[in-house]
Design a protein around this motif. Structure first.
Motif, mmCIF file in Angstrom:
data_model
loop_
_atom_site.group_PDB
_atom_site.id
_atom_site.type_symbol
_atom_site.label_atom_id
_atom_site.label_comp_id
_atom_site.label_asym_id
_atom_site.label_seq_id
_atom_site.Cartn_x
_atom_site.Cartn_y
_atom_site.Cartn_z
ATOM 1 N N LEU A 104 21.941 -18.614 -9.350
ATOM 2 C CA LEU A 104 22.609 -17.319 -9.296
ATOM 3 C C LEU A 104 21.892 -16.407 -8.295
ATOM 4 N N THR A 105 22.626 -15.793 -7.369
ATOM 5 C CA THR A 105 22.043 -14.862 -6.405
ATOM 6 C C THR A 105 22.207 -13.439 -6.933
ATOM 7 N N LEU A 106 21.088 -12.737 -7.036
ATOM 8 C CA LEU A 106 21.080 -11.387 -7.594
ATOM 9 C C LEU A 106 20.415 -10.413 -6.636
ATOM 10 N N HIS A 107 20.611 -9.121 -6.895
ATOM 11 C CA HIS A 107 19.832 -8.076 -6.235
ATOM 12 C C HIS A 107 18.552 -7.930 -7.057
ATOM 13 N N HIS A 108 17.429 -7.666 -6.398
ATOM 14 C CA HIS A 108 16.152 -7.602 -7.133
ATOM 15 C C HIS A 108 16.180 -6.601 -8.288
ATOM 16 N N SER A 109 17.028 -5.576 -8.202
ATOM 17 C CA SER A 109 17.096 -4.585 -9.279
ATOM 18 C C SER A 109 17.751 -5.147 -10.545
ATOM 19 N N GLN A 110 18.385 -6.313 -10.436
ATOM 20 C CA GLN A 110 19.038 -6.933 -11.590
ATOM 21 C C GLN A 110 18.089 -7.839 -12.379
ATOM 22 N N VAL A 111 16.874 -8.000 -11.880
ATOM 23 C CA VAL A 111 15.894 -8.864 -12.536
ATOM 24 C C VAL A 111 14.682 -8.012 -12.878
ATOM 25 N N GLU A 112 14.313 -7.989 -14.135
ATOM 26 C CA GLU A 112 13.198 -7.144 -14.575
ATOM 27 C C GLU A 112 11.873 -7.898 -14.493
ATOM 28 N N THR A 113 10.889 -7.259 -13.859
ATOM 29 C CA THR A 113 9.562 -7.860 -13.709
ATOM 30 C C THR A 113 8.799 -7.784 -15.027
ATOM 31 N N LYS A 114 8.227 -8.925 -15.422
ATOM 32 C CA LYS A 114 7.410 -8.992 -16.632
ATOM 33 C C LYS A 114 5.929 -8.844 -16.272
ATOM 34 N N ARG A 115 5.506 -9.487 -15.171
ATOM 35 C CA ARG A 115 4.110 -9.412 -14.717
ATOM 36 C C ARG A 115 4.081 -9.400 -13.199
ATOM 37 N N ARG A 116 3.318 -8.465 -12.642
ATOM 38 C CA ARG A 116 3.228 -8.294 -11.184
ATOM 39 C C ARG A 116 1.773 -8.483 -10.760
ATOM 40 N N ILE A 117 1.572 -9.263 -9.706
ATOM 41 C CA ILE A 117 0.234 -9.480 -9.157
ATOM 42 C C ILE A 117 0.255 -8.991 -7.710
ATOM 43 N N ASP A 118 -0.552 -7.973 -7.414
ATOM 44 C CA ASP A 118 -0.573 -7.439 -6.051
ATOM 45 C C ASP A 118 -1.201 -8.446 -5.093
ATOM 46 N N PRO A 119 -0.598 -8.612 -3.916
ATOM 47 C CA PRO A 119 -1.160 -9.547 -2.929
ATOM 48 C C PRO A 119 -2.403 -8.957 -2.275
ATOM 49 N N ARG A 120 -3.224 -9.834 -1.730
ATOM 50 C CA ARG A 120 -4.408 -9.380 -1.003
ATOM 51 C C ARG A 120 -4.084 -9.322 0.483
ATOM 52 N N TYR A 121 -4.554 -8.261 1.126
ATOM 53 C CA TYR A 121 -4.398 -8.162 2.583
ATOM 54 C C TYR A 121 -5.266 -9.266 3.184
ATOM 55 N N PRO A 122 -4.668 -10.193 3.941
ATOM 56 C CA PRO A 122 -5.440 -11.342 4.457
ATOM 57 C C PRO A 122 -6.569 -10.917 5.398
ATOM 58 N N LYS A 123 -7.742 -11.542 5.227
ATOM 59 C CA LYS A 123 -8.883 -11.239 6.090
ATOM 60 C C LYS A 123 -8.540 -11.512 7.557
ATOM 61 N N ALA A 124 -7.803 -12.582 7.800
ATOM 62 C CA ALA A 124 -7.420 -12.930 9.174
ATOM 63 C C ALA A 124 -6.580 -11.817 9.799
ATOM 64 N N ALA A 125 -5.771 -11.140 9.008
ATOM 65 C CA ALA A 125 -4.939 -10.049 9.519
ATOM 66 C C ALA A 125 -5.794 -8.831 9.843
ATOM 67 N N ASP A 126 -6.869 -8.621 9.067
ATOM 68 C CA ASP A 126 -7.803 -7.519 9.339
ATOM 69 C C ASP A 126 -8.320 -7.611 10.770
ATOM 70 N N ASN A 127 -8.706 -8.820 11.159
ATOM 71 C CA ASN A 127 -9.284 -9.044 12.482
ATOM 72 C C ASN A 127 -8.265 -8.831 13.604
ATOM 73 N N LEU A 128 -6.975 -8.918 13.286
ATOM 74 C CA LEU A 128 -5.924 -8.777 14.294
ATOM 75 C C LEU A 128 -5.403 -7.340 14.411
ATOM 76 N N ASN A 129 -5.936 -6.443 13.563
ATOM 77 C CA ASN A 129 -5.504 -5.034 13.574
ATOM 78 C C ASN A 129 -3.980 -4.897 13.499
ATOM 79 N N LEU A 130 -3.364 -5.559 12.533
ATOM 80 C CA LEU A 130 -1.911 -5.541 12.394
ATOM 81 C C LEU A 130 -1.396 -4.339 11.605
ATOM 82 N N GLY A 131 -2.287 -3.632 10.939
ATOM 83 C CA GLY A 131 -1.877 -2.436 10.201
ATOM 84 C C GLY A 131 -1.020 -2.761 8.992
#
Length: 93
Positions: A3-30
């Motif tokens: 089933l294809t849904l809009h994200h607002s139709q699915v309720e989050t039970k647990r959220r894990i924040d991603p880590r800003y990759p160290k490799a991206a830090d070195n590239l100054n990607l903002g």
């Protein structure tokens, strides 16, 4: 099928924040926004994540994070079903 849904139709039970990759830090990607398509099973557990719209260096961190998230299952006629939806993951430099 899945089933294809809009994200607002699915309720989050647990959220894990991603880590800003160290490799991206070195590239100054903002700050970056990654668009991800998440596929969840009948229990609300992700089994596949596809990432787009951001530099490749952010893809694995986005996948790793979203695979740890949990959602309440999508339902059709009170029956739990597989679903897919898009979500934006935001990275702050």
């Amino acid at each position: 099928g899945v089933l294809t849904l809009h994200h607002s139709q699915v309720e989050t039970k647990r959220r894990i924040d991603p880590r800003y990759p160290k490799a991206a830090d070195n590239l100054n990607l903002g700050d970056q926004n990654c668009r991800a398509r998440v596929f969840i099973d009948e229990k609300g557990v992700p089994y596949k994540v596809e990432v787009s719209s951001c530099p490749k260096v952010f893809h694995q961190s986005t996948i790793d994070s979203l695979m740890k998230w949990r959602w309440y299952p999508a339902k059709v006629d009170r029956k739990k079903v597989k679903a897919q939806f898009q979500i934006i993951i935001r990275y702050k430099a």
